[in-house]
Design a protein around this motif. Structure first.
Motif, PDB file in Angstrom:
ATOM      1  N   VAL A 158      59.330 -14.052  29.373  1.00 33.04           N
ATOM      2  CA  VAL A 158      59.892 -12.789  28.873  1.00 33.04           C
ATOM      3  C   VAL A 158      61.046 -12.342  29.761  1.00 33.04           C
ATOM      4  CG1 VAL A 158      59.387 -10.361  28.427  1.00 33.04           C
ATOM      5  CG2 VAL A 158      57.731 -12.087  27.808  1.00 33.04           C
ATOM      6  N   ALA A 159      60.861 -12.491  31.087  1.00 32.19           N
ATOM      7  CA  ALA A 159      61.915 -12.065  32.012  1.00 32.19           C
ATOM      8  C   ALA A 159      63.173 -12.898  31.821  1.00 32.19           C
ATOM      9  CB  ALA A 159      61.417 -12.181  33.452  1.00 32.19           C
ATOM     10  N   ALA A 177      66.808 -11.281  30.787  1.00 31.72           N
ATOM     11  CA  ALA A 177      67.927 -11.198  31.727  1.00 31.72           C
ATOM     12  C   ALA A 177      69.217 -11.562  31.015  1.00 31.72           C
ATOM     13  CB  ALA A 177      67.688 -12.133  32.903  1.00 31.72           C
ATOM     14  N   ARG A 178      70.259 -10.776  31.305  1.00 34.33           N
ATOM     15  CA  ARG A 178      71.511 -10.935  30.564  1.00 34.33           C
ATOM     16  C   ARG A 178      72.140 -12.306  30.810  1.00 34.33           C
ATOM     17  NH1 ARG A 178      73.584  -5.973  31.937  1.00 34.33           N
ATOM     18  NH2 ARG A 178      72.484  -4.850  30.310  1.00 34.33           N
ATOM     19  N   ASN A 179      71.951 -12.840  32.024  1.00 35.19           N
ATOM     20  CA  ASN A 179      72.640 -14.098  32.331  1.00 35.19           C
ATOM     21  C   ASN A 179      71.844 -15.343  31.952  1.00 35.19           C
ATOM     22  OD1 ASN A 179      70.817 -13.341  34.214  1.00 35.19           O
ATOM     23  ND2 ASN A 179      72.050 -13.901  35.991  1.00 35.19           N
ATOM     24  N   LEU A 201      67.041 -12.310  20.731  1.00 32.25           N
ATOM     25  CA  LEU A 201      65.883 -12.495  21.609  1.00 32.25           C
ATOM     26  C   LEU A 201      65.823 -11.452  22.721  1.00 32.25           C
ATOM     27  CD1 LEU A 201      65.525 -16.351  21.932  1.00 32.25           C
ATOM     28  CD2 LEU A 201      63.940 -14.742  20.909  1.00 32.25           C
ATOM     29  N   ARG A 202      66.994 -11.025  23.217  1.00 31.24           N
ATOM     30  CA  ARG A 202      66.988 -10.079  24.337  1.00 31.24           C
ATOM     31  C   ARG A 202      66.358  -8.740  23.945  1.00 31.24           C
ATOM     32  NH1 ARG A 202      70.572  -6.520  27.169  1.00 31.24           N
ATOM     33  NH2 ARG A 202      69.756  -6.440  29.271  1.00 31.24           N
ATOM     34  N   TYR A 242      63.292  -9.576  35.712  1.00 30.17           N
ATOM     35  CA  TYR A 242      64.571  -9.766  35.027  1.00 30.17           C
ATOM     36  C   TYR A 242      65.708  -9.065  35.769  1.00 30.17           C
ATOM     37  CZ  TYR A 242      65.919  -5.624  32.144  1.00 30.17           C
ATOM     38  OH  TYR A 242      66.371  -4.434  31.701  1.00 30.17           O
ATOM     39  N   GLU A 243      65.380  -7.946  36.441  1.00 35.15           N
ATOM     40  CA  GLU A 243      66.411  -7.327  37.278  1.00 35.15           C
ATOM     41  C   GLU A 243      66.788  -8.238  38.437  1.00 35.15           C
ATOM     42  OE1 GLU A 243      65.329  -2.700  36.276  1.00 35.15           O
ATOM     43  OE2 GLU A 243      64.696  -3.562  38.169  1.00 35.15           O
ATOM     44  N   ALA A 244      65.769  -8.926  38.996  1.00 30.93           N
ATOM     45  CA  ALA A 244      66.060  -9.865  40.091  1.00 30.93           C
ATOM     46  C   ALA A 244      66.919 -11.020  39.589  1.00 30.93           C
ATOM     47  CB  ALA A 244      64.758 -10.393  40.688  1.00 30.93           C
TER      48      ALA A 244
END
Lengths: 266, 278
Positions: free
Chosen positions: B107-108, B112-114, B122-123, B173-175
């Motif tokens: 999920v993460a 994550a945008r990248n 999906l995002r 996901y922020e990481a």
């Protein structure tokens, strides 16, 4: 010119001795087998419940907002008022405690008293506190308000104290050099430095309090949690789905709203 | 009076001017803000306490003294009976964390945008999973799952896992989004396939954050699993609700002290591990 290592070297290990490492891995494996072994699943019950699970998924996909709207709106209003009042009261109480728990502005004996208040507030689960407050103050949102205020104190006061301990000492020194009293020091040196973060933390806590208000209703402290509990007990999964969607919606709004506000304030 | 000469300084027509920190507009806005807060507080207080029985509230100190009197001394002979529920609680938290983390990883990466394969479809789905899981407390998940799966620690494990997805997923996901792009570029420049970029460019960068998040969530899960039994999901909470139902207050004290000790232990372990990682 910096020189880079040209050979690969093994990253540092937690256990330096090989024997310990193997023992640890075997231990984890044994624990895992034992732990999975203690899960006793009544498969007949699961099969019987599967139909209910399907109904819940259906209820979530086709939520029924209308037939219990009166109870739902009542629960939402209770939750929101509870959240708002408890956040304000909790923050108001935690400011003096947070100042007292900062080592650089408070004397030692006050520091230990405030730190122990924070430790007590953080160690007790909201739900357990709610059980006691319901037993003392009777059912309803008033017990929930007290629970959330109590939980807010531990959260805000701890983070505020850490923030005060991290302030730029040069500014405090400058204010102190003008002959300022302790109150003036707090007001002119500490407060401007920690205010933006305090506002951000309060908004974040508002968000958490709303989520928690949905939980403590299960043990009788009012709010949307009580409505949800009733809906699930009555197997009205379409109403339960509607309530869950409303909670998710509110949390989304609160989260994006608070992050927008925080950005706006900074 | 040191201020006085300002007014009689000779420029009789000039109004008295003092330096002020804020413009009148900001001052008005701040004043309006406080007014709104106070009014809102009073209004909310009225709505909230409309149904409150003040008789019970005024009675509270007596009730508190009464409960306190009943809770002391704790019934220590009850402690051996609690060892099996304690084992269940710890297992529920740990297995739930493992399961939740395993579900949170894909999920993460989708959120994550990248690293997301499709930002348009999906995002948002992954973000919705994270928000839904984060907004619903594990006690509510347990309430639902006990109705579906029946009482027992399986419901608790799944409840803990479902709640952990959101927490671990969001922080992870922020990481991932904060990873250093140059290292990824370097791997890509060697002609690596997307999976190799993931494995050699991104995973090593997020590994410390990943373990930190997992241990942090495990610590939170220990606290939460201790009370999941209140809705029938096994562990210490089950004993707690049984004791509360028969008003066995000395037993309640023992259970609460045991929960407190477990929580303090887990917090200590998690702080140690996180310090070792960072």
């Amino acid at each position: 010119m910096t020189s880079y290592p040209t050979t690969w070297c093994r990253p540092p290990q937690i256990f330096t001795h090989r024997g310990w490492r193997i023992a640890f891995q075997v231990g984890v494996l044994v624990w895992f087998v034992l732990a999975v072994g203690t899960i006793d699943v009544n498969w007949e019950r699961v099969v019987a419940g599967a139909e209910r699970g399907l109904r819940f998924v259906n209820g979530f996909l086709q939520p029924d907002f209308t037939s219990r709207w009166k109870d739902i709106s009542q629960g939402i209003i209770e939750s929101l008022t509870m959240t708002f009042t408890s956040t304000i009261v909790g923050v108001a109480i935690s400011i003096p405690i947070g100042i007292g728990a900062a080592r650089n502005v408070a004397p030692a004996w006050i520091y230990y008293i405030c730190r122990s208040i924070i430790a007590v507030s953080r160690a007790l689960q909201e739900v357990i506190v709610a059980i006691f407050f319901v037993a003392m103050f009777g059912f309803g949102p008033f017990a929930g308000f007290l629970t959330l205020s109590f939980a807010t104190i531990g959260f805000i006061a701890k983070l505020l104290a850490e923030d005060i301990e991290d302030i730029d000492e040069a500014q405090a020194e400058a204010v102190r050099a003008t002959g300022a009293s302790w109150g003036q020091l707090i007001n002119y040196a500490v407060q401007p430095q920690v205010m933006p973060r305090l506002i951000g933390l309060s908004l974040y806590r508002f968000d958490i309090n709303f989520r928690e208000s949905a939980v403590i209703g299960i043990v009788g402290a009012g709010g949307i949690g009580a409505t949800l509990n009733t809906a699930i007990d009555r197997y009205e999964y379409d109403s339960a789905g509607a309530i869950l969607l409303i909670i998710i919606g509110f949390v989304l709004v609160a989260e994006y709203g608070s992050s927008y506000l925080r950005k706006f304030l900074q | 009076m040191t201020d006085a000469p300002l007014e009689t300084a000779g420029y009789g027509a000039t109004p008295r001017r003092e330096w002020q920190y804020r413009t009148p507009r900001t001052r008005l806005l701040i004043w309006a803000f406080w007014l709104c807060m106070v009014a809102g507080f009073v209004f909310c207080w009225q709505v909230m306490t409309a149904g409150t029985m003040w008789f019970f509230v005024l009675d509270a100190p007596k009730q508190a003294a009464d409960i306190g009197g009943r809770m002391w001394p704790p019934r220590w002979s009850y402690l051996p009976e609690l060892m099996v529920p304690l084992w269940d609680t710890l297992n529920m938290a740990t297995l739930g964390t493992i399961l939740g983390t395993l579900m949170a990883i894909p999920v993460a990466f989708l959120a994550a945008r990248n690293t997301t394969p499709s930002a348009a479809f999906l995002r948002p789905v992954a973000l919705f999973i994270i928000v839904a899981s984060r907004s619903i407390n594990s006690l509510i998940w347990a309430l639902l799952l006990v109705a579906i799966l029946g009482p027992g620690i399986l419901a608790g494990i799944i409840a803990i896992a479902l709640r952990s997805i959101g927490f671990v997923g969001k922080l992870l996901y922020e990481a991932i989004e904060e990873t250093d792009i140059r290292q990824i570029e370097a791997i890509r420049a060697t002609g690596a396939a997307p999976a190799q970029v993931l494995n050699y460019g991104i995973v090593p960068q997020i590994m410390p954050a990943f373990w930190g998040i997992t241990v942090f969530r495990w610590d939170i899960n220990i606290r939460e699993s201790a009370i999941l039994g209140l809705v029938g999901a096994g562990g210490l909470g089950l004993k707690l609700s049984a004791s509360l139902n028969v008003l066995a207050w000395p037993q309640v004290t023992v259970i609460l002290l045991l929960i407190l000790a477990t929580v303090v232990m887990s917090e200590w372990v998690s702080a140690k591990v996180r310090r070792a990682l960072i």
